[in-house]
Design a protein around this motif. Structure first.
Motif, short mmCIF file in Angstrom:
data_model
loop_
_atom_site.label_atom_id
_atom_site.label_comp_id
_atom_site.label_asym_id
_atom_site.label_seq_id
_atom_site.Cartn_x
_atom_site.Cartn_y
_atom_site.Cartn_z
N GLU A 155 0.98 -1.25 0.11
CA GLU A 155 0.01 0.08 0.07
C GLU A 155 0.93 1.10 0.00
O GLU A 155 2.05 1.07 0.41
N VAL A 156 0.34 2.44 -0.67
CA VAL A 156 1.04 3.51 -0.79
C VAL A 156 1.05 4.16 0.84
O VAL A 156 -0.05 4.66 1.22
N VAL A 157 2.15 4.46 1.20
CA VAL A 157 2.40 5.18 2.72
C VAL A 157 3.18 6.47 2.60
O VAL A 157 2.97 7.37 3.58
N LEU A 158 3.37 6.83 1.40
CA LEU A 158 3.64 8.34 0.95
C LEU A 158 3.67 8.70 -0.37
O LEU A 158 4.07 7.90 -1.31
N ALA A 159 3.18 9.58 -0.68
CA ALA A 159 3.01 10.20 -2.19
C ALA A 159 3.12 11.72 -2.10
O ALA A 159 2.16 12.44 -1.75
N VAL A 160 4.23 12.18 -2.34
CA VAL A 160 4.48 13.69 -2.54
C VAL A 160 4.80 14.11 -3.94
O VAL A 160 5.45 13.43 -4.75
N GLY A 161 4.50 15.30 -4.47
CA GLY A 161 4.62 15.85 -5.91
C GLY A 161 3.33 15.77 -6.64
O GLY A 161 2.38 14.85 -6.52
N ASP A 162 3.33 16.63 -7.70
CA ASP A 162 2.22 16.66 -8.61
C ASP A 162 2.18 15.59 -9.41
O ASP A 162 0.94 15.21 -10.03
#
Length: 322
Positions: A155-162
């Motif tokens: 699972e995605v635990v960090l998503a930063v940026g456009d």
């Protein structure tokens, strides 16, 4: 549970909070129709102001995985640069004691092994098309054209940026879930102020004090010079969206203090410690912090150690690079 002491905020902030009493806190009046209520709404301006040079911007994110048995993760990103080096990115996680890893390449992947308390973590990033603010004193954090994604236990635990959502969709064909919550819980800016070059130095940062709350521009300004040969003319102010929330004068006497204002109807503690700016050389450091409270009736946030941390913004200003 991740406590406030586990964040990227330095331990000296605990000393700052303990040196000012609850009696010094002034809770501003508020009205339901006002986003921010303070003792003054004067917009800060100065024809001789300048933007400090930003050395680094660090973020802490608290991630709550989907599984109720999985512990929260504390993931940290640090953007930094120097006059002789382009912006760099460091990553640390999933615990407060995890060492920082410098991501030397502009694009790549990195694996962090599992531990007894946390799963293995896969990190993906791409800064090859990153765009940065070209204004004076610009932040080393890019404004667009990048992504940083971390995955743990599928699972995605960090998503930063456009570009993060686009990358996740392409990489995993949209078949991977996202953590229950990914909250920024702290931001720390380190800046260098050339005090002799301008009468006023102003640093701005855009933050959200709570999940789902609107984004605000917080401005910290300081006039550390004397005017007309008079002592005690130093001033410090903190503004939110152009409205002055805190204004402290005679800083050589009032070099430590705190005040409480309301942002989005919730209390935010503003603390400052400028003792090191004048009386400790080198390095000569000034510290200003804004921290949201989780409850109005709580004392100056030190009793909230065992709770989920509220958001905190820390600005550290140096006379010379540390």
């Amino acid at each position: 549970m991740v406590s406030a002491s586990s964040l990227l905020l330095p331990s000296s902030i605990r000393d700052l909070a303990s040196c000012v009493s609850d009696g010094a806190v002034r809770v501003a009046c508020t009205t339901p129709s006002s986003t921010l209520t303070a003792t003054s709404t004067t917009t800060t301006s100065s024809s001789s102001s300048s933007s400090p040079s930003t050395l680094s911007v660090a973020f802490s994110y608290r991630t709550t995985p989907q599984s109720p048995t999985s512990p929260p993760l504390l993931l940290r990103l640090t953007w930094s640069h120097t006059p002789l080096r382009p912006p760099t990115l460091s990553f640390a996680g999933p615990t407060a004691s995890s060492p920082a890893i410098l991501l030397r390449r502009r694009k790549g992947t990195r694996s962090l092994p599992s531990t007894s308390s946390h799963p293995a973590l896969a990190l993906f990033w791409d800064l090859t098309a990153a765009r940065y603010d070209a204004a004076g004193g610009a932040s080393p954090e890019p404004v667009s054209g990048f992504y940083i994604v971390a995955v743990a236990d599928a699972e995605v635990v960090l998503a930063v940026g456009d570009l993060a959502s686009e990358f996740v969709k392409a990489k995993f064909q949209g078949q991977i879930p996202k953590a229950r919550s990914i909250l920024p819980v702290a931001r720390a800016d380190r800046v260098v102020v050339a005090a002799a070059t301008a009468a006023t130095a102003v640093h701005a940062a855009r933050v959200r004090f709570a999940e789902g709350a609107p984004e605000h521009e917080v401005t910290v300004g300081c006039c550390c010079s004397t005017r007309g040969g008079k002592e005690g003319e130093e001033e410090l102010w903190v503004s939110v969206d152009g409205k002055r929330a805190v204004h402290a004068r005679r800083l050589r006497w009032n070099f430590r203090g705190n005040q409480t204002v309301f942002v989005d109807g919730a209390p935010v503690d503003v603390l400052w410690d400028l003792h090191g700016w004048w009386f400790r050389d080198p390095p000569g450091r000034a510290v200003v912090m804004l921290r949201a409270r989780t409850a109005l009736e709580s004392r100056l946030w030190l009793q909230e150690e065992a709770q989920a941390p509220a958001f905190a913004l820390l600005v550290q200003a140096f006379k010379t690079p540390p």
